[in-house]
Design a protein around this motif. Sequence first.
Motif, PDB file in Angstrom:
ATOM      1  N   ALA A  36      84.662   7.626 101.385  1.00 56.60           N
ATOM      2  CA  ALA A  36      85.845   7.702 100.529  1.00 56.60           C
ATOM      3  C   ALA A  36      86.150   9.161 100.215  1.00 56.60           C
ATOM      4  O   ALA A  36      85.248   9.965  99.983  1.00 56.60           O
ATOM      5  CB  ALA A  36      85.615   6.925  99.240  1.00 56.60           C
ATOM      6  N   ALA A  37      87.432   9.475 100.216  1.00 57.13           N
ATOM      7  CA  ALA A  37      87.844  10.836  99.883  1.00 57.13           C
ATOM      8  C   ALA A  37      87.593  11.083  98.401  1.00 57.13           C
ATOM      9  O   ALA A  37      87.802  10.191  97.572  1.00 57.13           O
ATOM     10  CB  ALA A  37      89.316  11.038 100.202  1.00 57.13           C
ATOM     11  N   PRO A  38      87.129  12.275  98.061  1.00 55.80           N
ATOM     12  CA  PRO A  38      86.905  12.548  96.640  1.00 55.80           C
ATOM     13  C   PRO A  38      88.241  12.562  95.903  1.00 55.80           C
ATOM     14  O   PRO A  38      89.233  13.092  96.387  1.00 55.80           O
ATOM     15  CB  PRO A  38      86.247  13.925  96.632  1.00 55.80           C
ATOM     16  CG  PRO A  38      86.605  14.528  97.939  1.00 55.80           C
ATOM     17  CD  PRO A  38      86.805  13.400  98.900  1.00 55.80           C
ATOM     18  N   SER A  39      88.259  11.945  94.737  1.00 52.86           N
ATOM     19  CA  SER A  39      89.496  11.890  93.957  1.00 52.86           C
ATOM     20  C   SER A  39      89.709  13.220  93.246  1.00 52.86           C
ATOM     21  O   SER A  39      88.765  13.935  92.923  1.00 52.86           O
ATOM     22  CB  SER A  39      89.436  10.759  92.930  1.00 52.86           C
ATOM     23  OG  SER A  39      88.405  11.018  92.013  1.00 52.86           O
ATOM     24  N   LYS A  40      90.957  13.526  93.001  1.00 52.53           N
ATOM     25  CA  LYS A  40      91.277  14.736  92.255  1.00 52.53           C
ATOM     26  C   LYS A  40      90.868  14.516  90.810  1.00 52.53           C
ATOM     27  O   LYS A  40      91.080  13.454  90.243  1.00 52.53           O
ATOM     28  CB  LYS A  40      92.764  15.037  92.317  1.00 52.53           C
ATOM     29  CG  LYS A  40      93.261  15.379  93.681  1.00 52.53           C
ATOM     30  CD  LYS A  40      94.741  15.677  93.626  1.00 52.53           C
ATOM     31  CE  LYS A  40      95.276  15.980  94.992  1.00 52.53           C
ATOM     32  NZ  LYS A  40      96.718  16.217  94.968  1.00 52.53           N
ATOM     33  N   GLN A  41      90.275  15.523  90.234  1.00 53.43           N
ATOM     34  CA  GLN A  41      89.890  15.396  88.839  1.00 53.43           C
ATOM     35  C   GLN A  41      91.117  15.668  87.981  1.00 53.43           C
ATOM     36  O   GLN A  41      91.579  16.800  87.874  1.00 53.43           O
ATOM     37  CB  GLN A  41      88.775  16.368  88.496  1.00 53.43           C
ATOM     38  CG  GLN A  41      87.467  16.023  89.142  1.00 53.43           C
ATOM     39  CD  GLN A  41      86.357  16.944  88.676  1.00 53.43           C
ATOM     40  OE1 GLN A  41      86.583  17.869  87.927  1.00 53.43           O
ATOM     41  NE2 GLN A  41      85.166  16.671  89.146  1.00 53.43           N
ATOM     42  N   LEU A  42      91.629  14.610  87.438  1.00 57.09           N
ATOM     43  CA  LEU A  42      92.818  14.733  86.610  1.00 57.09           C
ATOM     44  C   LEU A  42      92.430  15.195  85.217  1.00 57.09           C
ATOM     45  O   LEU A  42      91.384  14.848  84.696  1.00 57.09           O
ATOM     46  CB  LEU A  42      93.549  13.400  86.532  1.00 57.09           C
ATOM     47  CG  LEU A  42      94.082  12.860  87.853  1.00 57.09           C
ATOM     48  CD1 LEU A  42      94.701  11.488  87.627  1.00 57.09           C
ATOM     49  CD2 LEU A  42      95.109  13.806  88.440  1.00 57.09           C
ATOM     50  N   VAL A  43      93.304  15.962  84.637  1.00 51.43           N
ATOM     51  CA  VAL A  43      93.094  16.441  83.278  1.00 51.43           C
ATOM     52  C   VAL A  43      93.529  15.336  82.324  1.00 51.43           C
ATOM     53  O   VAL A  43      94.562  14.697  82.527  1.00 51.43           O
ATOM     54  CB  VAL A  43      93.912  17.728  83.041  1.00 51.43           C
ATOM     55  CG1 VAL A  43      93.776  18.214  81.633  1.00 51.43           C
ATOM     56  CG2 VAL A  43      93.492  18.796  84.019  1.00 51.43           C
ATOM     57  N   SER A  44      92.760  15.122  81.299  1.00 53.06           N
ATOM     58  CA  SER A  44      93.110  14.094  80.315  1.00 53.06           C
ATOM     59  C   SER A  44      94.404  14.503  79.602  1.00 53.06           C
ATOM     60  O   SER A  44      94.739  15.687  79.522  1.00 53.06           O
ATOM     61  CB  SER A  44      91.979  13.925  79.307  1.00 53.06           C
ATOM     62  OG  SER A  44      91.879  15.076  78.508  1.00 53.06           O
ATOM     63  N   PRO A  45      95.128  13.531  79.076  1.00 49.60           N
ATOM     64  CA  PRO A  45      96.363  13.864  78.365  1.00 49.60           C
ATOM     65  C   PRO A  45      96.138  14.816  77.195  1.00 49.60           C
ATOM     66  O   PRO A  45      96.965  15.690  76.934  1.00 49.60           O
ATOM     67  CB  PRO A  45      96.870  12.508  77.875  1.00 49.60           C
ATOM     68  CG  PRO A  45      96.259  11.519  78.789  1.00 49.60           C
ATOM     69  CD  PRO A  45      94.938  12.086  79.204  1.00 49.60           C
ATOM     70  N   GLU A  46      95.004  14.656  76.516  1.00 53.92           N
ATOM     71  CA  GLU A  46      94.713  15.546  75.392  1.00 53.92           C
ATOM     72  C   GLU A  46      94.516  16.981  75.869  1.00 53.92           C
ATOM     73  O   GLU A  46      95.022  17.924  75.269  1.00 53.92           O
ATOM     74  CB  GLU A  46      93.460  15.085  74.637  1.00 53.92           C
ATOM     75  CG  GLU A  46      93.620  13.768  73.935  1.00 53.92           C
ATOM     76  CD  GLU A  46      93.336  12.575  74.845  1.00 53.92           C
ATOM     77  OE1 GLU A  46      92.813  12.770  75.964  1.00 53.92           O
ATOM     78  OE2 GLU A  46      93.648  11.449  74.438  1.00 53.92           O
ATOM     79  N   GLN A  47      93.779  17.135  76.962  1.00 54.70           N
ATOM     80  CA  GLN A  47      93.541  18.476  77.502  1.00 54.70           C
ATOM     81  C   GLN A  47      94.833  19.089  78.026  1.00 54.70           C
ATOM     82  O   GLN A  47      95.058  20.290  77.891  1.00 54.70           O
ATOM     83  CB  GLN A  47      92.481  18.425  78.616  1.00 54.70           C
ATOM     84  CG  GLN A  47      92.061  19.783  79.110  1.00 54.70           C
ATOM     85  CD  GLN A  47      91.418  20.626  78.022  1.00 54.70           C
ATOM     86  OE1 GLN A  47      90.637  20.115  77.216  1.00 54.70           O
ATOM     87  NE2 GLN A  47      91.738  21.895  77.982  1.00 54.70           N
ATOM     88  N   HIS A  48      95.694  18.261  78.601  1.00 55.68           N
ATOM     89  CA  HIS A  48      96.984  18.756  79.092  1.00 55.68           C
ATOM     90  C   HIS A  48      97.816  19.311  77.938  1.00 55.68           C
ATOM     91  O   HIS A  48      98.411  20.384  78.047  1.00 55.68           O
ATOM     92  CB  HIS A  48      97.725  17.627  79.805  1.00 55.68           C
ATOM     93  CG  HIS A  48      99.064  18.018  80.319  1.00 55.68           C
ATOM     94  ND1 HIS A  48      99.235  18.904  81.358  1.00 55.68           N
ATOM     95  CD2 HIS A  48     100.311  17.664  79.928  1.00 55.68           C
ATOM     96  CE1 HIS A  48     100.523  19.076  81.584  1.00 55.68           C
ATOM     97  NE2 HIS A  48     101.195  18.330  80.720  1.00 55.68           N
ATOM     98  N   ARG A  49      97.850  18.591  76.808  1.00 54.19           N
ATOM     99  CA  ARG A  49      98.587  19.059  75.640  1.00 54.19           C
ATOM    100  C   ARG A  49      97.978  20.332  75.077  1.00 54.19           C
ATOM    101  O   ARG A  49      98.689  21.244  74.654  1.00 54.19           O
ATOM    102  CB  ARG A  49      98.620  17.985  74.549  1.00 54.19           C
ATOM    103  CG  ARG A  49      99.377  16.735  74.907  1.00 54.19           C
ATOM    104  CD  ARG A  49     100.836  16.961  75.107  1.00 54.19           C
ATOM    105  NE  ARG A  49     101.460  17.480  73.903  1.00 54.19           N
ATOM    106  CZ  ARG A  49     102.669  18.012  73.866  1.00 54.19           C
ATOM    107  NH1 ARG A  49     103.382  18.114  74.952  1.00 54.19           N
ATOM    108  NH2 ARG A  49     103.159  18.461  72.753  1.00 54.19           N
TER     109      ARG A  49
END
Length: 87
Positions: free
Chosen positions: A11-24
């Motif tokens: 499986a391809a490694p998933s992109k580590q998404l930033v949490s909504p709190e961290q994005h804000r």
Amino acid sequence: MSFLKNLKIVAAPSKQLVSPEQHRRNKCVVKLAEQIEMAEAELAGKTFERMKRAWVTENGERKRVERPARIRQWWTKDAAGNVILRV
């Protein structure tokens, strides 16, 4: 074609998404840095302009141009000369 038999499918490694709190938080940090630049420019007696890109249609042709972005100051000064910061 024997080398294809030696390959493993994973499986391809998933992109580590930033949490909504961290994005804000990241957006707030960028805006605070912008306010600091604006305050430093005001202390130096200069004007601060952040440029933004916009599309403009002239004679039926779309062009990308840079325009100054409108930025509000997050601070005011009271009668005593104190700076009041609103976030």
